[in-house]
Design a protein around this motif. Structure first.
Motif, PDB file in Angstrom:
ATOM      1  N   ILE A  82      -7.530   3.136   0.781  1.00 24.32           N
ATOM      2  CA  ILE A  82      -7.967   3.223   2.168  1.00 24.32           C
ATOM      3  C   ILE A  82      -7.561   4.573   2.742  1.00 24.32           C
ATOM      4  N   GLU A  83      -8.304   4.996   3.746  1.00 27.32           N
ATOM      5  CA  GLU A  83      -7.982   6.219   4.475  1.00 27.32           C
ATOM      6  C   GLU A  83      -7.625   5.845   5.903  1.00 27.32           C
ATOM      7  N   LEU A  84      -6.534   6.396   6.400  1.00 26.75           N
ATOM      8  CA  LEU A  84      -6.110   6.207   7.773  1.00 26.75           C
ATOM      9  C   LEU A  84      -6.120   7.556   8.490  1.00 26.75           C
ATOM     10  N   PHE A  85      -6.950   7.665   9.508  1.00 28.00           N
ATOM     11  CA  PHE A  85      -6.984   8.870  10.346  1.00 28.00           C
ATOM     12  C   PHE A  85      -6.186   8.586  11.612  1.00 28.00           C
ATOM     13  N   TRP A 144       0.870  -1.180   0.000  1.00 22.72           N
ATOM     14  CA  TRP A 144       0.000   0.000   0.000  1.00 22.72           C
ATOM     15  C   TRP A 144       0.905   1.228   0.000  1.00 22.72           C
ATOM     16  N   GLU A 145       0.718   2.082  -1.010  1.00 25.28           N
ATOM     17  CA  GLU A 145       1.552   3.278  -1.147  1.00 25.28           C
ATOM     18  C   GLU A 145       0.809   4.512  -0.650  1.00 25.28           C
ATOM     19  N   LYS A 146       1.480   5.295   0.184  1.00 25.75           N
ATOM     20  CA  LYS A 146       0.876   6.535   0.661  1.00 25.75           C
ATOM     21  C   LYS A 146       0.797   7.533  -0.493  1.00 25.75           C
ATOM     22  N   THR A 147      -0.409   7.987  -0.788  1.00 30.61           N
ATOM     23  CA  THR A 147      -0.613   8.902  -1.915  1.00 30.61           C
ATOM     24  C   THR A 147      -1.124  10.268  -1.474  1.00 30.61           C
ATOM     25  N   TYR A 148      -1.451  10.400  -0.202  1.00 35.77           N
ATOM     26  CA  TYR A 148      -1.988  11.689   0.270  1.00 35.77           C
ATOM     27  C   TYR A 148      -1.722  11.824   1.763  1.00 35.77           C
ATOM     28  N   THR A 149      -1.293  13.012   2.160  1.00 34.48           N
ATOM     29  CA  THR A 149      -1.165  13.385   3.563  1.00 34.48           C
ATOM     30  C   THR A 149      -1.811  14.749   3.737  1.00 34.48           C
ATOM     31  N   SER A 150      -2.710  14.870   4.667  1.00 34.47           N
ATOM     32  CA  SER A 150      -3.427  16.136   4.858  1.00 34.47           C
ATOM     33  C   SER A 150      -2.474  17.245   5.300  1.00 34.47           C
ATOM     34  N   GLU A 151      -2.804  18.468   4.914  1.00 35.99           N
ATOM     35  CA  GLU A 151      -1.998  19.618   5.322  1.00 35.99           C
ATOM     36  C   GLU A 151      -2.174  19.919   6.806  1.00 35.99           C
ATOM     37  N   PHE A 152      -3.338  19.575   7.334  1.00 35.13           N
ATOM     38  CA  PHE A 152      -3.566  19.777   8.765  1.00 35.13           C
ATOM     39  C   PHE A 152      -3.065  18.540   9.521  1.00 35.13           C
ATOM     40  N   GLY A 153      -2.819  18.729  10.787  1.00 35.00           N
ATOM     41  CA  GLY A 153      -2.322  17.634  11.609  1.00 35.00           C
ATOM     42  C   GLY A 153      -0.889  17.882  12.040  1.00 35.00           C
ATOM     43  N   ALA A 154      -0.549  17.437  13.231  1.00 36.11           N
ATOM     44  CA  ALA A 154       0.789  17.651  13.778  1.00 36.11           C
ATOM     45  C   ALA A 154       1.806  16.727  13.110  1.00 36.11           C
ATOM     46  N   VAL A 197      -4.669  12.940   8.335  1.00 34.72           N
ATOM     47  CA  VAL A 197      -5.368  11.979   7.487  1.00 34.72           C
ATOM     48  C   VAL A 197      -4.416  11.541   6.372  1.00 34.72           C
ATOM     49  N   TYR A 198      -4.306  10.223   6.174  1.00 40.13           N
ATOM     50  CA  TYR A 198      -3.487   9.663   5.101  1.00 40.13           C
ATOM     51  C   TYR A 198      -4.369   8.826   4.172  1.00 40.13           C
ATOM     52  N   GLU A 199      -3.972   8.779   2.912  1.00 41.39           N
ATOM     53  CA  GLU A 199      -4.590   7.840   1.976  1.00 41.39           C
ATOM     54  C   GLU A 199      -3.507   6.933   1.402  1.00 41.39           C
ATOM     55  N   PHE A 200      -3.842   5.650   1.282  1.00 49.81           N
ATOM     56  CA  PHE A 200      -2.948   4.650   0.707  1.00 49.81           C
ATOM     57  C   PHE A 200      -3.664   3.939  -0.427  1.00 49.81           C
ATOM     58  N   LYS A 201      -2.928   3.689  -1.519  1.00 50.71           N
ATOM     59  CA  LYS A 201      -3.467   2.935  -2.640  1.00 50.71           C
ATOM     60  C   LYS A 201      -2.759   1.588  -2.745  1.00 50.71           C
ATOM     61  N   GLY A 202      -3.540   0.573  -3.074  1.00 54.07           N
ATOM     62  CA  GLY A 202      -2.982  -0.758  -3.215  1.00 54.07           C
ATOM     63  C   GLY A 202      -2.173  -0.894  -4.491  1.00 54.07           C
TER      64      GLY A 202
END
Length: 312
Positions: free
Chosen positions: A259-262, A170-180, A269-274
């Protein structure tokens, strides 16, 4: 993943996922159903759900052990072995996995990979049959459904553990701008391993876009997927990182490959693609990679009172 909306969802939950059967005497079975042949019995339902928790005996029949549903159509056996695409593959039937012959309440199956198996067939009740494998003294219990009243969503979400294993990575394709900022920001790939103890994961900090075959896995640990009370569609995911403690997430499925991982502690918030879909037996077009050693494990915990799907 096909969405099934049905007013019978709660009835399905009560019958589809019963984990045990009442002890039944041989005389209580319908050995030769009046006015119905074994072919008619096997074809009386489009899908037979393999209730893996109800299995009796100590043997294992590989093609039944890995299947969520099987179907008997015109001498061919179809199976839903994958969670990815469940409800879409083969118009809901899954893929062709072998051939069968049936006579005198005996079912002979020639599986494409596992070879020949023979079963005695017993009709337990109007919706349940038992496939008894005399060579291993093992019984599998199958619940019958039509495609239009089978809750594909329930099976999907009740088996997220296997869904995660059906991609090579699963490759991380998105990381939210908000969040520590947090340690997990550095993890770019995850892999959930099948086999063994069925709970190992690996992670890699290789740059995004790296070919799956070239990934260097920096860490191997254990993971767990849990339920969220009152919400069938939301799961928890815990990754055990020894060097910076466990990482806890809320896991949501966006589609069959995303998938989305909060991350509650950082509110990121992260998104991963298979990447690298693993199909358990190739379909007719030979799409996807093939793996034949998938093995469903006996499970005790089930989602209770599943809802109708609200996904579109």
């Amino acid at each position: 993943m096909k969405t099934i909306k049905t007013l019978l969802s709660f009835v399905l939950a009560a019958t589809l996922f019963t984990s045990c059967y009442t002890e039944v005497h041989v005389d209580d079975y319908v050995d030769e159903p009046a006015g119905i042949s074994i072919h008619q019995l096997l074809n009386s339902y489009e899908l037979w759900y393999v209730d893996i928790n109800a299995t009796k005996g100590f043997g294992e029949i590989p093609f039944l052990q890995k299947a969520f549903t099987i179907s008997f159509k015109g001498g061919l056996v179809y199976a839903n072995n994958n969670i990815v695409g469940l409800g879409d593959n083969g118009n809901g039937f899954g893929i062709d996995v072998g051939e069968y012959d049936a006579y005198n309440m005996i079912l002979d199956v020639q599986h494409d990979i596992d070879g020949f198996s023979t079963f005695d067939v017993f009709q337990v009740d109007n919706t349940t049959i038992e496939l008894y494998h005399p060579d291993t003294d093992t019984s599998y219990f199958l619940e019958g459904y039509q495609r239009n009243n089978f809750d594909y969503d329930f099976v999907f979400y009740d088996n997220i553990h296997y869904f995660l294993q059906e991609y090579e990575a699963w490759e991380k394709t998105y990381t939210s701008e908000f969040g520590a900022i947090n340690e997990f920001d550095n993890e770019h790939f995850l892999q959930f391993l099948a086999g063994g103890n069925d709970s190992e994961f690996r992670s890699s900090q290789d740059p995004s876009g790296t070919n799956v075959n070239n990934l260097v896995w920096d860490y191997t640990g254990v993971y767990g997927v849990g339920n969220v009370s009152g919400d069938m569609y939301l799961k928890t995911l815990t990754l055990d990182y020894d060097f910076f403690n466990n990482e806890h997430f809320e896991l949501s499925v966006i589609n069959d490959e995303t998938i989305e991982l909060f991350h509650p502690s950082s509110e990121t918030v992260y998104e991963f693609k298979g990447r690298g879909y693993i199909q358990y037996l190739k379909n007719a077009e030979g799409k996807g990679k093939t793996k034949v050693d998938k093995k469903r494990k006996f499970k005790n915990k089930r989602v209770e009172n599943p809802r109708k799907s609200s996904r579109v």
